[in-house]
Design a protein around this motif. Structure first.
Motif, PDB file in Angstrom:
ATOM      1  N   PHE A 149      -7.791   1.589  -2.744  1.00 50.20           N
ATOM      2  CA  PHE A 149      -6.997   1.077  -3.865  1.00 50.20           C
ATOM      3  C   PHE A 149      -7.595  -0.171  -4.508  1.00 50.20           C
ATOM      4  CE2 PHE A 149      -2.878   2.986  -1.948  1.00 50.20           C
ATOM      5  CZ  PHE A 149      -3.146   4.208  -2.567  1.00 50.20           C
ATOM      6  N   ARG A 187      -6.751  -0.746  -8.029  1.00 48.85           N
ATOM      7  CA  ARG A 187      -5.337  -0.911  -8.395  1.00 48.85           C
ATOM      8  C   ARG A 187      -4.679  -2.105  -7.723  1.00 48.85           C
ATOM      9  NH1 ARG A 187      -2.361   4.181  -6.502  1.00 48.85           N
ATOM     10  NH2 ARG A 187      -0.601   3.000  -7.366  1.00 48.85           N
ATOM     11  N   LEU A 218       2.290   1.638  -3.490  1.00 51.19           N
ATOM     12  CA  LEU A 218       1.248   2.092  -4.423  1.00 51.19           C
ATOM     13  C   LEU A 218       0.927   3.567  -4.224  1.00 51.19           C
ATOM     14  CD1 LEU A 218      -1.266  -0.905  -4.279  1.00 51.19           C
ATOM     15  CD2 LEU A 218       0.345  -0.364  -6.111  1.00 51.19           C
ATOM     16  N   ARG A 219       0.931   3.996  -2.971  1.00 49.15           N
ATOM     17  CA  ARG A 219       0.606   5.395  -2.679  1.00 49.15           C
ATOM     18  C   ARG A 219       1.654   6.331  -3.289  1.00 49.15           C
ATOM     19  NH1 ARG A 219      -0.460   4.821   2.592  1.00 49.15           N
ATOM     20  NH2 ARG A 219      -2.715   4.625   2.235  1.00 49.15           N
ATOM     21  N   ALA A 220       2.902   5.876  -3.321  1.00 46.37           N
ATOM     22  CA  ALA A 220       3.986   6.712  -3.855  1.00 46.37           C
ATOM     23  C   ALA A 220       4.118   6.617  -5.370  1.00 46.37           C
ATOM     24  CB  ALA A 220       5.311   6.304  -3.198  1.00 46.37           C
ATOM     25  N   ILE A 236       0.832  -1.209   0.000  1.00 45.95           N
ATOM     26  CA  ILE A 236       0.000   0.000   0.000  1.00 45.95           C
ATOM     27  C   ILE A 236       0.865   1.257   0.000  1.00 45.95           C
ATOM     28  CG2 ILE A 236      -1.589   1.345   1.439  1.00 45.95           C
ATOM     29  CD1 ILE A 236      -2.899  -1.362   2.197  1.00 45.95           C
ATOM     30  N   THR A 237       1.948   1.235   0.777  1.00 48.93           N
ATOM     31  CA  THR A 237       2.845   2.397   0.818  1.00 48.93           C
ATOM     32  C   THR A 237       3.509   2.615  -0.539  1.00 48.93           C
ATOM     33  OG1 THR A 237       3.267   1.988   3.166  1.00 48.93           O
ATOM     34  CG2 THR A 237       4.806   3.428   2.020  1.00 48.93           C
ATOM     35  N   ALA A 288      -7.689   1.925   2.031  1.00 52.03           N
ATOM     36  CA  ALA A 288      -6.810   2.891   1.367  1.00 52.03           C
ATOM     37  C   ALA A 288      -7.415   3.408   0.061  1.00 52.03           C
ATOM     38  CB  ALA A 288      -5.451   2.242   1.088  1.00 52.03           C
ATOM     39  N   PRO A 324       1.535   6.199  -8.387  1.00 53.37           N
ATOM     40  CA  PRO A 324       0.108   6.102  -8.718  1.00 53.37           C
ATOM     41  C   PRO A 324      -0.232   5.305  -9.968  1.00 53.37           C
ATOM     42  CG  PRO A 324       0.948   8.333  -9.064  1.00 53.37           C
ATOM     43  CD  PRO A 324       2.005   7.600  -8.350  1.00 53.37           C
TER      44      PRO A 324
END
Length: 333
Positions: free
Chosen positions: A219, A222, A190-192, A187-188, A217, A194
């Motif tokens: 997501f 994704r 993916l957050r960074a 998740i971290t 989150a 996009p």
């Protein structure tokens, strides 16, 4: 002139002491620091709160004062020192749960008394202590399994931002986090990045938690979480397969099987990424712990390279990511 004094045995006794470390672990298990911070400060009140023998608890508390974990606050009353505050729940490094004898890691630590057996036989100390392997113990005890997942998730969450920023993950289309637990690391990342898609593969319990975390989150479009074992066939065709703090939990034979499954799924076009502690200094403490807990190994880059070579992979890059490093491997040319 006063006679100069030295530590007993030149400091060897202090280095080998078992009593104070166990006293601190008992304090962590009983959550003494939390009780004291909340206002339960006397021996009598603490004994009632933690259901302990009053006399013996008082003697333990006095030793914790000597050890610098607590301070005396009058007759049979105690305060928490700056060091002792690390034994409170909610502290950033999560030491209380790590030291908790009834939690997964604290439970495993008790097996270190069988280090001699491990040195003589090469067998994990955990099995000598408890009569079954670490992973079998987790399967048989839901509370310890949840403790382990929570502790590993918290540890990965601390390191995840550095890992997310340490490699251009956005170059990939799809990253599979193999043994990805509750999804914290993916998740971290993916957050960074996009434009990246991701998948967590793990056993059913962690996968349920990862699915909830992915949804929380936002997501779902994704990322997904699918049940599976890294000893079995993995979803094929992704650009990257991530092994974050996984290989050191297994002996060389099992670690090679895990890497082989990743190599098969990545084929000749994808990469396998190993995230772990790799630096110029041998991780001797971690190495012996992995050996005693699991029969595992804290690999050096050279050892990882040999392991990778046995399954047709080779190291193409090593980049720092905070205290950890990201090792990229591809099919040998």
């Amino acid at each position: 002139m006063a006679e100069k004094t030295t530590a007993r045995g030149g400091g060897v006794w202090a280095a080998a002491d078992l009593l104070t470390p166990m006293a601190i672990r008992v304090a962590a298990t009983l959550r003494l620091a939390d009780h004291i911070v909340a206002g339960t400060r006397t021996t009598e009140a603490l004994a009632e709160a933690v259901r302990a023998d009053r006399d013996v608890l008082g003697r333990l508390l006095d030793h914790l004062v000597s050890a610098g974990v607590l301070s005396s606050a009058g007759t049979a009353a105690y305060d928490v020192t700056d060091m002792g505050r690390y034994l409170c729940d909610g502290e950033p490094e999560g030491m209380r749960s790590v030291l908790d004898i009834e939690g997964a890691i604290g439970h495993a630590e008790l097996s270190l008394v069988h280090l001699l057996h491990t040195v003589r036989t090469g067998e994990p100390a955990f099995q000598q202590q408890y009569g079954l392997a670490f992973w079998e113990d987790l399967s048989a005890n839901d509370e310890r399994a949840e403790s382990f997942d929570a502790q590993m998730g918290a540890r990965l969450a601390v390191h995840a931002p550095a890992v997310a920023g340490g490699y251009p993950w956005g170059r990939l289309r799809h990253l599979v986090d193999v043994g990805g637990g509750d999804g914290s690391m993916l998740i971290t990342i993916l957050r960074a990045h996009p434009d990246l898609r991701g998948t967590v593969v793990d056993l059913p319990g962690p996968v349920r938690r990862a699915g909830k975390a992915i949804a929380a989150a936002g997501f779902e479009h994704r990322a997904d979480a699918v049940p599976g074992s890294f000893f079995d066939e993995l979803p094929a065709g992704a650009d990257g397969y991530l092994l974050s703090s996984i290989l050191h939990n297994w002996n060389d034979e099992a670690a090679a099987r895990i890497m082989r499954r990743c190599a098969e799924a990545a084929s000749t076009t994808g990469s396998v990424f190993v995230v772990d502690y790799f630096n110029d200094q041998r991780q001797t403490e971690g190495d012996l712990r992995m050996l005693c807990y699991f029969g595992g190994r804290q690999h050096t880059p050279e050892q990882l390279g040999e392991l990778a070579g046995s399954v047709g992979l080779e190291i193409v890059s090593i980049v720092p990511a905070g205290r950890m490093s990201i090792v990229e491997l591809q099919a040998s040319r």
